[in-house]
Design a protein around this motif. Structure first.
Motif, PDB file in Angstrom:
ATOM      1  N   PHE A   1       0.826  -1.207   0.000  1.00  0.00           N
ATOM      2  CA  PHE A   1       0.000   0.000   0.000  1.00  0.00           C
ATOM      3  C   PHE A   1       0.861   1.258   0.000  1.00  0.00           C
ATOM      4  O   PHE A   1       0.583   2.213  -0.745  1.00  0.00           O
ATOM      5  CB  PHE A   1      -0.946   0.001   1.207  1.00  0.00           C
ATOM      6  N   VAL A   2       1.908   1.268   0.805  1.00  0.00           N
ATOM      7  CA  VAL A   2       2.793   2.439   0.860  1.00  0.00           C
ATOM      8  C   VAL A   2       3.435   2.681  -0.510  1.00  0.00           C
ATOM      9  O   VAL A   2       3.517   3.825  -0.980  1.00  0.00           O
ATOM     10  CB  VAL A   2       3.872   2.251   1.943  1.00  0.00           C
ATOM     11  N   ARG A   3       3.879   1.624  -1.170  1.00  0.00           N
ATOM     12  CA  ARG A   3       4.468   1.794  -2.508  1.00  0.00           C
ATOM     13  C   ARG A   3       3.448   2.357  -3.485  1.00  0.00           C
ATOM     14  O   ARG A   3       3.783   3.185  -4.344  1.00  0.00           O
ATOM     15  CB  ARG A   3       5.009   0.447  -3.008  1.00  0.00           C
ATOM     16  N   ASP A   4       2.196   1.925  -3.369  1.00  0.00           N
ATOM     17  CA  ASP A   4       1.153   2.446  -4.255  1.00  0.00           C
ATOM     18  C   ASP A   4       0.898   3.926  -3.983  1.00  0.00           C
ATOM     19  O   ASP A   4       0.682   4.715  -4.914  1.00  0.00           O
ATOM     20  CB  ASP A   4      -0.140   1.642  -4.075  1.00  0.00           C
ATOM     21  N   VAL A   5       0.916   4.327  -2.707  1.00  0.00           N
ATOM     22  CA  VAL A   5       0.726   5.734  -2.362  1.00  0.00           C
ATOM     23  C   VAL A   5       1.849   6.579  -2.951  1.00  0.00           C
ATOM     24  O   VAL A   5       1.608   7.632  -3.562  1.00  0.00           O
ATOM     25  CB  VAL A   5       0.656   5.911  -0.829  1.00  0.00           C
ATOM     26  N   VAL A   6       3.082   6.132  -2.783  1.00  0.00           N
ATOM     27  CA  VAL A   6       4.227   6.892  -3.298  1.00  0.00           C
ATOM     28  C   VAL A   6       4.173   6.987  -4.820  1.00  0.00           C
ATOM     29  O   VAL A   6       4.472   8.034  -5.411  1.00  0.00           O
ATOM     30  CB  VAL A   6       5.546   6.245  -2.834  1.00  0.00           C
TER      31      VAL A   6
END
Length: 382
Positions: free
Chosen positions: A339-344
């Motif tokens: 999820f964090v990678r998708d946000v970035v």
């Protein structure tokens, strides 16, 4: 190379799931490893803001883990420009209002499931998040478990041939709270507070079935309350108004039939708390939380039914273990990193609020099937 930081609002941090799985085993574990690694080699560090209703618990928790930011005022946390992500682990009945506020504040949203109490409300949240241009996701932790990752490997490799059926067993005995403390909070057993095993577990079963085997087209279910009276956290007896067990048959889009029993009133006589047996023309597998065993067509024994003689060998010994062939991380932490990678990257999360709505749809269909004594067909939501 600079290291970016994401401020993360953790609402419901003092609850069982919010604290154990999402704060300690996910966010703090990510901090300890130096952040989430990105494809370009950079790492994104997480800076949590703890939110809850109990000031004393929040203060003690923050001190225990060396955290400085905590508050009982959600609006104050949402107004913090350094906080990019909002995560919700509250009780179901409180979630929708908070998620709406977080979307209005422009936060990317990650949430425990169910994200709302109805399909209509979940779809409304998904559309609001889309309109706001924020990334939205819901916890699909079981897809990241070692046992199901091995099962996915078998499916992708064509091990089963044509898959015929899936049989799942989940559950354990939750103490009533009188002579031993219950392992789950009392709201789980009150329908007026969003409790019930159908609303809780059918959301899980939907994404497991959908992502491994195919979309659910119809359900026939029976939901029951086996234990009608329980004792709450204050030692007070209360009526259990929510279902504590459910028995379901799920028809998938490709002809596969899945049967899954879910119960908080069953004693465990299996290797793991949840197990799925998958049978196909070329082979079968039994997957749990961590392990997965297989039996290929070429080595399938020839059992002979004879009730007059004892079995000469253990049937479980005729199965072979699937090797790890990889290092598996905590399932909750693994999805947090995705999820964090998708946000970035500014891209949609695969397990978004629309997936959450499909899970709630299955729960609603299961409850309708049980109440009306009929098979309920599922309308595709997209």
């Amino acid at each position: 190379m600079t290291q970016p930081t994401l401020g993360v609002i953790l609402n419901g941090a003092t609850g069982r799931m919010g604290y154990r799985q999402h704060l300690v085993r996910s966010v703090l574990a990510i901090r300890e490893q130096g952040g989430v690694e990105l494809p370009d080699g950079r790492r994104v560090q997480l800076d949590p803001i703890l939110v809850g209703r109990n000031e004393a618990k929040l203060k003690e928790m923050a001190q225990r883990h060396g955290l400085e930011r905590w508050t009982t005022d959600l609006d104050n946390a949402l107004s913090d420009d350094t906080a990019t992500v909002y995560f919700d682990a509250q009780i179901t009945s409180a979630r929708e209002k908070a998620v709406r506020a977080a979307i209005a504040a422009g936060k990317h949203i990650y949430s425990e499931k169910p994200v709302a109490e109805s399909v209509a409300d979940a779809l409304a949240l998904a559309r609001l998040a889309d309109d706001a241009g924020v990334v939205h996701g819901v916890v699909h932790d079981k897809l990241f478990l070692p046992g199901l990752l091995k099962l996915r490997r078998l499916v992708d490799g064509g091990f089963f041939g044509r898959i015929l059926s899936v049989r799942g067993e989940f559950g354990y005995w939750v103490f009533e709270g009188d002579w031993q403390t219950a392992q789950r909070p009392s709201w789980n057993y009150r329908s007026e507070d969003g409790g019930g095993i159908v609303l809780d577990m059918f959301c899980h079963w939907n994404y497991v079935l959908e992502n491994l085997f195919g979309r659910v087209e119809a359900v026939t279910a029976r939901a029951v309350t086996h234990i009608p009276t329980r004792v709450d956290e204050q030692g007070l007896e209360y009526p259990a108004t929510a279902d504590d067990a459910a028995y379901g048959i799920f028809e998938l889009e490709n002809g596969i039939i899945a049967q899954i029993n879910s119960s908080w009133a069953v004693r465990v006589n299996r290797d793991e708390l949840v197990e799925f047996q998958v049978d196909g023309t070329e082979g079968s597998a039994v997957a749990g939380l961590r392990n997965c065993r297989v039996q290929h067509r070429s080595v399938t024994p020839k059992p002979v039914w004879n009730p007059d003689l004892p079995a000469t060998e253990r049937f479980r010994d005729q199965w072979a273990e699937v090797p790890d062939n990889a290092e598996f991380d905590n399932g909750f932490k693994a999805q947090w990193e995705v999820f964090v990678r998708d946000v970035v990257a500014g891209r949609p999360h695969a397990y978004d609020f629309y997936a959450a709505a499909r899970g709630i749809q299955l729960a609603e269909a299961g409850l309708a099937s049980s109440a009306e004594g009929r098979r309920v067909e599922m309308t595709p939501l997209g």
